[in-house]
Each structure stands twice: as structure tokens, then as C-alpha cells.
Design a protein around this motif. Structure first.
Motif, mmCIF file in Angstrom:
data_model
loop_
_atom_site.group_PDB
_atom_site.id
_atom_site.type_symbol
_atom_site.label_atom_id
_atom_site.label_comp_id
_atom_site.label_asym_id
_atom_site.label_seq_id
_atom_site.Cartn_x
_atom_site.Cartn_y
_atom_site.Cartn_z
ATOM 1 N N ARG A 189 0.839 -1.200 0.000
ATOM 2 C CA ARG A 189 0.000 0.000 0.000
ATOM 3 C C ARG A 189 0.872 1.247 0.000
ATOM 4 N N TYR A 239 -0.726 4.416 -0.830
ATOM 5 C CA TYR A 239 -1.755 5.423 -1.030
ATOM 6 C C TYR A 239 -2.383 5.752 0.326
ATOM 7 N N ASP A 240 -3.109 6.859 0.376
ATOM 8 C CA ASP A 240 -3.678 7.324 1.638
ATOM 9 C C ASP A 240 -5.194 7.224 1.706
ATOM 10 N N THR A 241 -5.867 7.458 0.595
ATOM 11 C CA THR A 241 -7.331 7.458 0.610
ATOM 12 C C THR A 241 -7.876 6.520 -0.462
ATOM 13 N N GLU A 285 -7.756 7.408 -4.190
ATOM 14 C CA GLU A 285 -6.504 7.266 -4.932
ATOM 15 C C GLU A 285 -6.381 5.921 -5.644
ATOM 16 N N VAL A 286 -7.193 4.945 -5.278
ATOM 17 C CA VAL A 286 -7.087 3.631 -5.928
ATOM 18 C C VAL A 286 -8.222 3.420 -6.920
ATOM 19 N N SER A 311 -0.643 2.602 -5.609
ATOM 20 C CA SER A 311 -0.411 4.000 -5.256
ATOM 21 C C SER A 311 -1.508 4.843 -5.889
ATOM 22 N N ASP A 312 -1.415 6.152 -5.741
ATOM 23 C CA ASP A 312 -2.403 7.062 -6.297
ATOM 24 C C ASP A 312 -2.523 6.835 -7.805
ATOM 25 N N ASP A 313 -3.689 6.421 -8.247
ATOM 26 C CA ASP A 313 -3.880 6.052 -9.653
ATOM 27 C C ASP A 313 -3.722 7.236 -10.599
ATOM 28 N N LYS A 315 6.006 7.758 -10.436
ATOM 29 C CA LYS A 315 6.468 7.969 -9.067
ATOM 30 C C LYS A 315 7.818 7.292 -8.879
#
Length: 419
Positions: free
Chosen positions: A123, A125-127, A130-131, A253-255, A260
Motif C-alpha cells: 500500500r 496510497y492514503d485514501t 486514490e485507488v 499508489s495514487d492512480d 512515481k
């Protein structure tokens, strides 16, 4: 009860049975209770889940109107099956009105897992926003399991066992999973609905969407795919569709953010190959060099010859795709030029087998010094001897998107094809 009453009851029962036999398809499920429930629900909804696998396939991506029609039909089928998958412990992603092509985790489902372990993706990502997942392939749908881990549900077979199902069964035996070269996607379980077979797999995004920082990271990536193809060919399986979108990296990660950095450390980065929908498996005692077949061969046009060796073509497509990423370090590792030239040789008989290619590549890798391996990657993409940077790639991508949108608008004037 009088004779007339009994006769009327018998006729009524017979009429009901006749109607059921003519108009109601009994949904095939192991549980009698579920069989009755889903038969009634399917009948009342007009049987939105097609059994013909061709109806789960995009006919022509360039035809915006047809794609919308086929996409919405598949969308209805997945939506209909949502409570069925939830009963199995998987919460399918949901879409918002007028943005049905963008799917997000179910807000009423489990919270995301804080630190999933292999074979689930890491993982980063945070929210949940984002996926996001783009609904493009009609046969796959993202979901979250009861532990909060991200998975993919893929339709792999109809009532008659498909080649893809047979291949996945071979690749996921205990013996196959014990082989370190087996970098194919894991299958956690199969879920059956009315003869359709859905495979549950970990969600690993495109293996090439993020940056390679060092020579070592690029070399590790190529080594993984060569090992995978060596394993596949040893088991007499030809993938036949090596594309970037059919590979995975074990990190979510954030899509919305591409390129990155810092996600490919060799100690934790893992790569995989998936989508065996076009693949071929031959008997274990088959001599690979004798195999001939005619089928879909990845992104390039099907070769003009009536039949070719799919294992040789596998190596060509692997080399053709991977050289675009690895030849940016050719100045640091000059041996890669000759290596890839051999893989993409137009003379199929002069291409190395997967085993030979892996041996050659490992020899190149083992001869590299620590300084060479730690050298930074300055380019991002190589094509026909020209190395691209981020700016050049983004300009090319924007140009391609603009041309596609222009063509779609011209083909379907007045149609909001992107909705």
C-alpha cells in the motif's frame, strides 16, 4: 376434494411447470436456497448475466457508440452480481452516475488494510479515492476482501472449461507456486455462478507506470520476466499477449499519478504476468520447436503466415516491449544492444529460447560492477534508437489522446461517448 377440483389443480400445476421449463432458466449453484433465490432474481431482472463469453468482450474499442453499449451491458451484469460476490467475502468497487468508467472502493465495505503482505500489493496510497480503477476490460472488476485487501475478480471461463482456466489451474498448483521462476499472478479461489467461473486475484497495477531509478532496478525487472517465460515455456504454455497492461508491480499508489519514484527497491519489488485469455498450452511432452498455431499475438498485427511458432513469437514480443525500457541504459550496459537485437530478430529460428535468453541475460547481469548497477537511469523510454524523457513522453501521450478524441467525435457527432 372433487374430481374437477383435483383436475383443475393438476392443470394449473402443469401449466406452471410448462411455463417454468419454457421461460425460466435455473441458475446453477450448489446451495438449493441460493439456486432458488438467484433463479427468481435473474428471471425477474431479465437474465442480465450472459453465459456467452463473447458478450463479455469489447468488439471494437475504436467504435465509441458500440463500446458504450457493450460496456453498459457488462456493467449491468457486474452490478447484478454485487450481492453474490459480497456473500463470498468480496465487496466490488462502485461507480458514480455519469462516471461509470471510474470505479472506487465500496464506501459501505471494509476499511482498507493498513499493510497488506505478499501476494497482495503493498500500500502506497492514503485514501480510497486514490485507488480508482478504470473499467476498460469487461471481464475484470476490482473488489476489496473482508480484510480490506484489494483484489481483482476476473471472468475466466464459461460452462465449458476454457484454455485460460486450464492454464491458471496448472500455474497455481502447490508445485508450480514453489518454483521461484513462477512470476504469474496468484489465484486465491474460483467463484462459480451459473457455470461461469470467476478467478479472484490480487490487484497489481501496470508494471511500467512508475519510474526506474537505477540500472539494477531495470535489470531485476527484465530478469523476472525472463524467468517467468522460462517457467511458462518449460510447462508448455505460451502467453501470446505480452503488453505493459498485462504485467503487474506489487504496489498500489495514487492512480492519478504516474512516474512515481522509490517504488522499485529490489528487496521488496515483485513483478508478475497476467491475462492468459489469449494463451496456449500444449501437452508436456511436446517439442516446442515443432509447435505451430494461428491466434491473436499481442499488440502487433497477426503475422501474415498461416501458422507460426507461438513460443518464438513470445520471445519476440517480450524483447520488442522490454527493449523500449532497458535500452535507455545501453550506454552503461552496451551488451544489451546485441541481446535485444537477437530477441527481435526477424528470423524466428535465430531467436534464443526463453531458457537460453535467461542464461545470456544472467551472464550480462552477473558481469556488471556495483558502480554500473547503482548508476541512475537518465531516460525513460527508447524507440528506434531515440531515448525519450518525461517531457517528450507526455507530449506524445497528449498527442495520441487528442487524436483519439478527435476521431471519436468525428465518428459519432453529438454522442457523449466518454460518459
Amino acid at each position: 376434494m372433487s374430481f374437477r377440483t383435483r383436475l383443475a389443480a393438476l392443470c394449473t400445476s402443469g401449466t406452471i411447470i410448462w411455463y417454468i421449463c419454457r421461460n425460466v432458466r435455473i441458475i446453477q449453484l450448489d446451495s438449493l436456497t441460493e439456486r432458488v433465490f438467484w433463479t427468481i432474481r435473474s428471471w425477474r431482472s431479465g437474465y442480465p448475466v450472459p453465459l456467452d463469453l463473447k458478450r463479455w468482450t469489447v468488439t471494437d474499442m475504436a467504435d465509441g457508440e458500440r463500446y458504450v453499449k457493450e460496456g453498459k451491458a457488462a456493467l449491468a451484469a457486474w452490478k447484478f452480481l454485487e450481492p453474490f460476490f459480497i456473500s463470498r467475502g468480496y465487496y466490488p468497487y462502485q461507480y458514480r452516475e455519469r462516471t461509470w468508467i471510474c470505479l472506487h472502493p465500496n464506501p459501505t465495505g471494509p476499511r482498507r488494510h493498513p499493510s497488506p503482505s505478499y501476494p497482495y500489493a503493498r500500500r502506497a496510497y492514503d485514501t480510497d479515492e486514490e485507488v480508482e480503477f478504470g473499467f476498460v476490460s469487461l471481464r475484470v472488476w476490482p473488489a476489496r476482501d473482508v480484510e480490506g485487501r484489494e483484489v481483482m475478480i476476473r471472468l475466466v471461463s464459461g460452462r465449458t472449461p476454457s484454455e485460460e482456466l486450464k492454464i491458471l489451474n496448472v500455474l497455481n498448483t502447490e508445485r508450480a507456486r514453489a518454483d521461484a521462476r513462477n512470476h504469474t499472478i496468484h489465484v486465491f479461489e474460483y467463484i462459480k455462478f451459473d457455470g461461469l467461473v470467476f478467478a479472484v486475484m490480487p490487484r497489481w497495477p501496470n508494471g511500467f507506470r512508475h519510474d526506474f531509478a537505477t540500472v539494477a532496478e531495470l535489470m531485476d525487472c527484465m530478469k523476472s520476466f525472463l524467468q517467468c517465460y522460462d517457467f511458462l515455456h518449460e510447462n508448455r504454455i505460451a502467453h501470446c499477449d505480452f503488453l505493459e497492461q498485462n504485467t503487474g508491480l506489487n504496489v498500489l499508489s495514487d492512480d492519478k499519478i504516474w512516474f512515481k519514484e522509490g517504488l522499485r527497491d529490489a528487496s521488496i519489488a515483485r513483478y508478475t504476468v497476467y491475462d492468459f485469455g489469449h494463451s496456449l498450452m500444449v501437452p508436456p511432452d511436446t517439442v516446442i520447436s515443432d509447435v505451430r498455431d494461428t491466434r491473436f499475438y499481442g499488440r502487433l498485427p497477426t503475422p501474415p503466415e498461416p501458422s507460426l511458432n507461438p513460443f518464438q513469437l513470445d520471445m519476440y514480443y517480450l524483447g520488442w516491449t522490454m527493449q523500449n525500457y532497458l535500452r535507455v541504459i545501453e550506454s552503461s550496459v552496451p551488451e544489451l544492444g546485441t541481446f535485444f537485437d537477437t530477441l527481435v530478430n526477424v528470423d524466428a529460428d535465430r531467436r534464443p529460447t526463453a531458457q537460453d535468453a535467461l542464461t545470456q541475460f544472467k551472464r550480462i547481469y552477473d558481469d556488471l560492477t556495483t558502480a554500473q548497477l547503482s548508476a541512475e537511469v537518465s531516460g525513460r523510454y527508447w524507440r528506434n534508437g531515440v531515448m525519450s524523457t518525461l517531457v517528450r513522453m507526455m507530449v506524445s501521450l497528449i498527442t495520441v489522446i487528442f487524436r483519439y478524441c478527435r476521431d471519436q467525435v468525428a465518428a459519432s457527432p453529438g454522442q457523449a461517448w466518454w460518459l
